[in-house]
Design a protein around this motif. Sequence first.
Motif, PDB file in Angstrom:
ATOM      1  N   ASP A   1       0.824  -1.140   0.165  1.00 38.72           N
ATOM      2  CA  ASP A   1      -0.018   0.046  -0.126  1.00 38.72           C
ATOM      3  C   ASP A   1       0.483   1.140  -0.284  1.00 38.72           C
ATOM      4  OD1 ASP A   1      -2.287   0.924   0.176  1.00 38.72           O
ATOM      5  OD2 ASP A   1      -2.803   1.238   2.334  1.00 38.72           O
ATOM      6  N   THR A   2       1.938   1.365  -0.132  1.00 39.14           N
ATOM      7  CA  THR A   2       2.848   2.145  -0.699  1.00 39.14           C
ATOM      8  C   THR A   2       2.936   2.874  -2.358  1.00 39.14           C
ATOM      9  OG1 THR A   2       4.220   1.134   1.343  1.00 39.14           O
ATOM     10  CG2 THR A   2       5.205   3.075  -0.275  1.00 39.14           C
ATOM     11  N   ALA A   3       2.672   4.686  -2.358  1.00 36.11           N
ATOM     12  CA  ALA A   3       2.551   4.927  -3.369  1.00 36.11           C
ATOM     13  C   ALA A   3       3.800   5.236  -3.521  1.00 36.11           C
ATOM     14  CB  ALA A   3       1.879   5.655  -3.519  1.00 36.11           C
ATOM     15  N   VAL A   4       4.011   5.985  -1.913  1.00 30.24           N
ATOM     16  CA  VAL A   4       5.460   7.226  -2.359  1.00 30.24           C
ATOM     17  C   VAL A   4       6.208   7.039  -1.143  1.00 30.24           C
ATOM     18  CG1 VAL A   4       6.523   9.710  -2.326  1.00 30.24           C
ATOM     19  CG2 VAL A   4       4.803   8.851  -3.943  1.00 30.24           C
ATOM     20  N   ILE A   5       7.464   6.670  -1.036  1.00 26.20           N
ATOM     21  CA  ILE A   5       8.616   7.035  -0.072  1.00 26.20           C
ATOM     22  C   ILE A   5       9.394   8.353  -0.262  1.00 26.20           C
ATOM     23  CG2 ILE A   5      10.531   5.933   0.690  1.00 26.20           C
ATOM     24  CD1 ILE A   5      10.137   3.519   0.076  1.00 26.20           C
ATOM     25  N   ILE A   6       8.735   8.715   0.551  1.00 27.78           N
ATOM     26  CA  ILE A   6       9.896  10.673   1.380  1.00 27.78           C
ATOM     27  C   ILE A   6      10.527  10.121   2.226  1.00 27.78           C
ATOM     28  CG2 ILE A   6       9.591  13.254   2.194  1.00 27.78           C
ATOM     29  CD1 ILE A   6       7.877  12.950  -0.819  1.00 27.78           C
ATOM     30  N   THR A   7      12.135  10.853   1.781  1.00 26.69           N
ATOM     31  CA  THR A   7      13.333  10.514   2.585  1.00 26.69           C
ATOM     32  C   THR A   7      13.480  11.765   3.287  1.00 26.69           C
ATOM     33  OG1 THR A   7      14.657  11.073   1.055  1.00 26.69           O
ATOM     34  CG2 THR A   7      13.712   8.751   1.245  1.00 26.69           C
ATOM     35  N   THR A   8      14.201  11.505   4.268  1.00 25.01           N
ATOM     36  CA  THR A   8      14.803  12.279   4.919  1.00 25.01           C
ATOM     37  C   THR A   8      16.538  12.680   4.326  1.00 25.01           C
ATOM     38  OG1 THR A   8      16.121  11.124   6.471  1.00 25.01           O
ATOM     39  CG2 THR A   8      14.679  11.785   7.260  1.00 25.01           C
ATOM     40  N   SER A   9      17.290  13.505   4.684  1.00 26.01           N
ATOM     41  CA  SER A   9      18.464  13.897   4.317  1.00 26.01           C
ATOM     42  C   SER A   9      19.223  12.661   4.130  1.00 26.01           C
ATOM     43  CB  SER A   9      18.514  15.207   3.945  1.00 26.01           C
ATOM     44  OG  SER A   9      19.637  15.720   5.310  1.00 26.01           O
ATOM     45  N   GLY A  10      19.459  12.418   5.116  1.00 29.27           N
ATOM     46  CA  GLY A  10      20.559  11.479   5.862  1.00 29.27           C
ATOM     47  C   GLY A  10      21.821  12.330   6.074  1.00 29.27           C
ATOM     48  N   SER A  11      22.172  13.100   6.269  1.00 33.39           N
ATOM     49  CA  SER A  11      22.838  14.194   6.685  1.00 33.39           C
ATOM     50  C   SER A  11      22.875  13.912   8.182  1.00 33.39           C
ATOM     51  CB  SER A  11      23.284  15.775   6.286  1.00 33.39           C
ATOM     52  OG  SER A  11      21.545  16.198   6.736  1.00 33.39           O
ATOM     53  N   THR A  12      22.173  14.347   8.999  1.00 31.46           N
ATOM     54  CA  THR A  12      22.220  14.286  10.080  1.00 31.46           C
ATOM     55  C   THR A  12      21.809  12.766  10.632  1.00 31.46           C
ATOM     56  OG1 THR A  12      19.425  14.575  10.884  1.00 31.46           O
ATOM     57  CG2 THR A  12      21.119  16.509  10.576  1.00 31.46           C
ATOM     58  N   GLY A  13      21.913  11.651  10.597  1.00 30.64           N
ATOM     59  CA  GLY A  13      21.852  10.443  11.572  1.00 30.64           C
ATOM     60  C   GLY A  13      20.903   9.529   9.795  1.00 30.64           C
ATOM     61  N   ARG A  14      20.967   8.247  10.403  1.00 23.90           N
ATOM     62  CA  ARG A  14      20.355   7.308   9.238  1.00 23.90           C
ATOM     63  C   ARG A  14      19.496   7.809   8.887  1.00 23.90           C
ATOM     64  NH1 ARG A  14      17.000   2.889  10.773  1.00 23.90           N
ATOM     65  NH2 ARG A  14      17.105   3.498  12.547  1.00 23.90           N
ATOM     66  N   PRO A  15      19.403   6.989   7.345  1.00 24.17           N
ATOM     67  CA  PRO A  15      18.435   7.776   6.564  1.00 24.17           C
ATOM     68  C   PRO A  15      16.895   7.094   6.910  1.00 24.17           C
ATOM     69  CG  PRO A  15      20.505   7.219   5.103  1.00 24.17           C
ATOM     70  CD  PRO A  15      20.603   7.232   6.663  1.00 24.17           C
ATOM     71  N   LYS A  16      15.923   8.160   6.990  1.00 25.95           N
ATOM     72  CA  LYS A  16      14.295   7.103   7.013  1.00 25.95           C
ATOM     73  C   LYS A  16      13.533   7.581   6.496  1.00 25.95           C
ATOM     74  CE  LYS A  16      12.308  10.478  10.295  1.00 25.95           C
ATOM     75  NZ  LYS A  16      12.028  10.398  11.241  1.00 25.95           N
ATOM     76  N   GLY A  17      12.868   7.083   5.304  1.00 25.43           N
ATOM     77  CA  GLY A  17      11.763   7.020   4.136  1.00 25.43           C
ATOM     78  C   GLY A  17      10.291   6.595   5.300  1.00 25.43           C
ATOM     79  N   THR A  18       9.804   7.490   4.812  1.00 27.03           N
ATOM     80  CA  THR A  18       7.984   7.579   5.142  1.00 27.03           C
ATOM     81  C   THR A  18       7.042   7.272   4.501  1.00 27.03           C
ATOM     82  OG1 THR A  18       8.603   9.649   6.403  1.00 27.03           O
ATOM     83  CG2 THR A  18       6.551   9.101   6.321  1.00 27.03           C
ATOM     84  N   LEU A  19       6.379   6.184   4.470  1.00 27.54           N
ATOM     85  CA  LEU A  19       5.812   5.490   3.797  1.00 27.54           C
ATOM     86  C   LEU A  19       4.396   6.559   3.314  1.00 27.54           C
ATOM     87  CD1 LEU A  19       6.321   1.417   4.999  1.00 27.54           C
ATOM     88  CD2 LEU A  19       7.571   3.214   3.164  1.00 27.54           C
TER      89      LEU A  19
ATOM     90  N   TYR B   1       7.392   3.299   8.903  1.00 25.83           N
ATOM     91  CA  TYR B   1       8.483   3.834   7.934  1.00 25.83           C
ATOM     92  C   TYR B   1       9.149   2.827   6.691  1.00 25.83           C
ATOM     93  CZ  TYR B   1       8.091   7.939  11.603  1.00 25.83           C
ATOM     94  OH  TYR B   1       8.127   8.663  11.461  1.00 25.83           O
ATOM     95  N   ARG B   2      10.245   3.250   5.701  1.00 27.16           N
ATOM     96  CA  ARG B   2      10.667   1.586   5.113  1.00 27.16           C
ATOM     97  C   ARG B   2      11.860   0.898   6.024  1.00 27.16           C
ATOM     98  NH1 ARG B   2      10.968  -1.761   1.255  1.00 27.16           N
ATOM     99  NH2 ARG B   2      12.629  -1.718  -0.320  1.00 27.16           N
ATOM    100  N   LEU B   3      11.482  -0.287   5.897  1.00 25.97           N
ATOM    101  CA  LEU B   3      11.951  -1.478   6.387  1.00 25.97           C
ATOM    102  C   LEU B   3      12.846  -0.973   8.369  1.00 25.97           C
ATOM    103  CD1 LEU B   3      14.741  -2.111   3.263  1.00 25.97           C
ATOM    104  CD2 LEU B   3      13.525  -3.337   4.147  1.00 25.97           C
ATOM    105  N   ASP B   4      11.986  -0.373   8.615  1.00 27.66           N
ATOM    106  CA  ASP B   4      12.106   0.051   9.924  1.00 27.66           C
ATOM    107  C   ASP B   4      10.927  -0.483  11.009  1.00 27.66           C
ATOM    108  OD1 ASP B   4      12.979   0.828  12.674  1.00 27.66           O
ATOM    109  OD2 ASP B   4      14.096   2.571  11.576  1.00 27.66           O
ATOM    110  N   PRO B   5      10.724  -1.647  11.134  1.00 26.82           N
ATOM    111  CA  PRO B   5       9.151  -1.637  11.473  1.00 26.82           C
ATOM    112  C   PRO B   5       9.425  -1.539  13.441  1.00 26.82           C
ATOM    113  CG  PRO B   5      10.404  -3.839  12.194  1.00 26.82           C
ATOM    114  CD  PRO B   5      11.013  -2.795  10.911  1.00 26.82           C
ATOM    115  N   GLU B   6      10.237  -1.135  14.061  1.00 26.53           N
ATOM    116  CA  GLU B   6      10.398  -0.274  15.445  1.00 26.53           C
ATOM    117  C   GLU B   6      10.176   0.664  15.351  1.00 26.53           C
ATOM    118  OE1 GLU B   6      14.176  -1.418  17.044  1.00 26.53           O
ATOM    119  OE2 GLU B   6      13.776  -4.346  17.033  1.00 26.53           O
ATOM    120  N   LEU B   7      10.987   0.995  14.671  1.00 24.61           N
ATOM    121  CA  LEU B   7      10.344   2.987  14.765  1.00 24.61           C
ATOM    122  C   LEU B   7       9.296   3.448  14.479  1.00 24.61           C
ATOM    123  CD1 LEU B   7      11.627   6.058  15.306  1.00 24.61           C
ATOM    124  CD2 LEU B   7      12.194   5.815  12.521  1.00 24.61           C
ATOM    125  N   THR B   8       8.708   2.166  13.355  1.00 24.44           N
ATOM    126  CA  THR B   8       7.170   2.466  12.874  1.00 24.44           C
ATOM    127  C   THR B   8       6.310   2.424  14.323  1.00 24.44           C
ATOM    128  OG1 THR B   8       7.250   1.357  10.741  1.00 24.44           O
ATOM    129  CG2 THR B   8       4.932   1.286  11.871  1.00 24.44           C
TER     130      THR B   8
END
Length: 392
Positions: free
Chosen positions: A56-74, A245-252
């Motif tokens: 059910d994911t149309a778009v993944i919006i990411t952080t830039s990753g410059s302040t830590g591990r990149p995060k992708g919002t589903l 979040y992309r591939l991050d069930p704990e953060l989700t």
Amino acid sequence: MRVIWSDGRSESVAELTHAVLDALDGGPTVLPLDPRNPVADAVRDAMRPDEPVEPDTAVIITTSGSTGRPKGTLLSARALLASARATHARLGGPGRWLLATPPGYVGGLQVLVRSHLAGTTPVVMDSSRGFRPEAFTDAAREVLASPGPHYTALVPTQLARLLDAGGAAVTLAASFDAIVLGGAAYPDDLRSRAERAGLSVVPSYGMSETASGCVYDGVPLDGVRVRLGEDDRVEISGAVLAHGYRLDPELTAASFAGGWFRTSDVGSLTDDGRLQVLGRVDDMINTGGVKVPARQVEDALTACPGVRAACVVGLPDPEWGQRVAAVVVTTEDVPVERLRDTVRADLGDAAAPKQVRVVDELPLIGPGKVDQGAVRRLLLGHLDRSVADAQQ
């Protein structure tokens, strides 16, 4: 997953638009990235584009990753479309949009979705070289030549540059039915300038996890609910929410529970139910046992004549635990003691910055967002004896 590189040029925006509309109709998930981002390759790799995408994911919006591990919002098609419909309902109906922010971030992406729902094509301001008032002016003329309503979305830095430019840029901006402002706080002095110029600015609050702004001028959009959780943390529910979040069930699991998204912001609710965002949870500075909201200090500083922008952070201090430190952008020579006195008068002694540095521009990450990590490094690496380490 389709990785689409978009640098703000009309050709790359057209490619991204086609991919997003396809995703809304059930096509492959889109991962938009900005080739100008120096860590874009690392962000792409962190999203593992060759691995299956969460349902059910149309778009993944990411952080830039410059302040830590990149995060992708589903984000699902349902969430993106719900946000776009609610925005039009609040603003006064579908209209013609000017795209002035990078489309790889959720604010710019939603201009594409809103335009699709309105049955129109957005006018693209070439942002490949950053935001330039003259480029906005050219694009605005094209938008305003067609039937309205006419809308655009900006961040505070862009709005300030338009007002600084004056002339045709401001005249045309004032012709828009609404300018949705997001990405950062809306300082009182900037609000006053925009009102005097006759601009119809609608401040919004939201994030990638809410498919862009979901609270307009303190009032939730239709279908959106807001409450205050533990320690007055802002929590949001509604059809606009991402589903993880992309591939991050704990953060989700930690962020989304029971239909509510737990933000990183602290807020308050007025008697009539309007949301006031006081700052991020980690922006609370504990100095000498007193909790100081960094955003309130920033508001006090930018209200001081001659200050165009400010970023306030807490830095380690052996005596106070943390010290209030500020980086400011000024339009004239402003004595540091005047800045401290202004904050002290508004918020008390503890809030007055013990360290101040004047810079030409605040370091940014993404459209209009201040890079607080860079601000901290700037302050820790530069100790100007004329303005720093003054103790209360």
